[in-house]
Design a protein around this motif. Structure first.
Motif, PDB file in Angstrom:
ATOM      1  N   ILE A  16     -67.089 -22.992 -69.780  1.00  0.00           N
ATOM      2  CA  ILE A  16     -66.785 -23.443 -68.415  1.00  0.00           C
ATOM      3  C   ILE A  16     -67.827 -24.461 -67.950  1.00  0.00           C
TER       4      ILE A  16
ATOM      5  N   LEU B 229     -62.041 -22.171 -63.713  1.00  0.00           N
ATOM      6  CA  LEU B 229     -63.372 -22.799 -63.695  1.00  0.00           C
ATOM      7  C   LEU B 229     -64.316 -22.172 -62.674  1.00  0.00           C
TER       8      LEU B 229
ATOM      9  N   LYS C 243     -67.130 -28.263 -66.750  1.00  0.00           N
ATOM     10  CA  LYS C 243     -67.546 -28.775 -65.444  1.00  0.00           C
ATOM     11  C   LYS C 243     -68.423 -30.013 -65.591  1.00  0.00           C
TER      12      LYS C 243
ATOM     13  N   TYR D 287     -60.764 -31.039 -60.302  1.00  0.00           N
ATOM     14  CA  TYR D 287     -59.970 -29.973 -60.930  1.00  0.00           C
ATOM     15  C   TYR D 287     -58.492 -30.375 -60.949  1.00  0.00           C
TER      16      TYR D 287
END
Length: 155
Positions: free
Chosen positions: A3, A35, A7, A17
């Motif tokens: 994750i 996320l 990101k 996103y």
């Protein structure tokens, strides 16, 4: 891909996103939930995101699709008379034709600038000629009882 890696890559690319969700054909809320840690990151989703982030000139897509005989019969009359090899070839040809039709439909939605970019990119790639041939002639045994053609038994 973790994750945090996802990101960081989103931040580097300036993607939201919602941008990621759109490219993955998912809802923005489902990507946000993953996320943010509210839902687990599945190995499949992680692999799809990793493929998306890699160089777009090299992608591997694999699908296994199973079609029931009833569907194949609706696409290919005479399905029941085909050999296994003919069936495989016939389905490949049907799927290839469907993919070509989808590509043409998508191409009609592109702008002139997008078409030019694609033509420039794909024009630089070596392309082997593709030949389409589909033989759906059933391979029947020669008649042994004087009939001119093989007959199916009565039901």
């Amino acid at each position: 891909m973790t994750i945090d890696e996802i990101k960081n890559t989103l931040k580097e690319r300036g993607w939201s996103y919602a941008d990621l969700a759109e490219k993955l054909h998912r809802s923005a809320s489902s990507i946000k939930n993953v996320l943010s840690g509210q839902q687990p990151l599945s190995p499949s989703l992680a692999a799809h995101i990793e493929l998306l982030f890699k160089d777009t000139q090299q992608q591997l897509l694999m699908y296994k699709v199973t079609f029931p005989d009833a569907v194949c019969e609706s696409w290919l009359p005479g399905w029941e008379h085909l050999t296994p090899e003919q069936r495989k070839t016939a389905i490949e040809q049907v799927l290839l034709k469907a993919a070509e039709q989808l590509a043409e439909a998508y191409k009609r939605k592109l702008t002139g600038e997008e078409l030019e970019l694609l033509e420039r990119f794909f024009g630089s790639l070596p392309v082997a000629p593709v030949e389409h041939h589909l033989d759906l002639t059933p391979h029947l045994l020669p008649p042994t009882n004087g009939y001119a053609a093989a007959r199916e038994p009565f039901a």
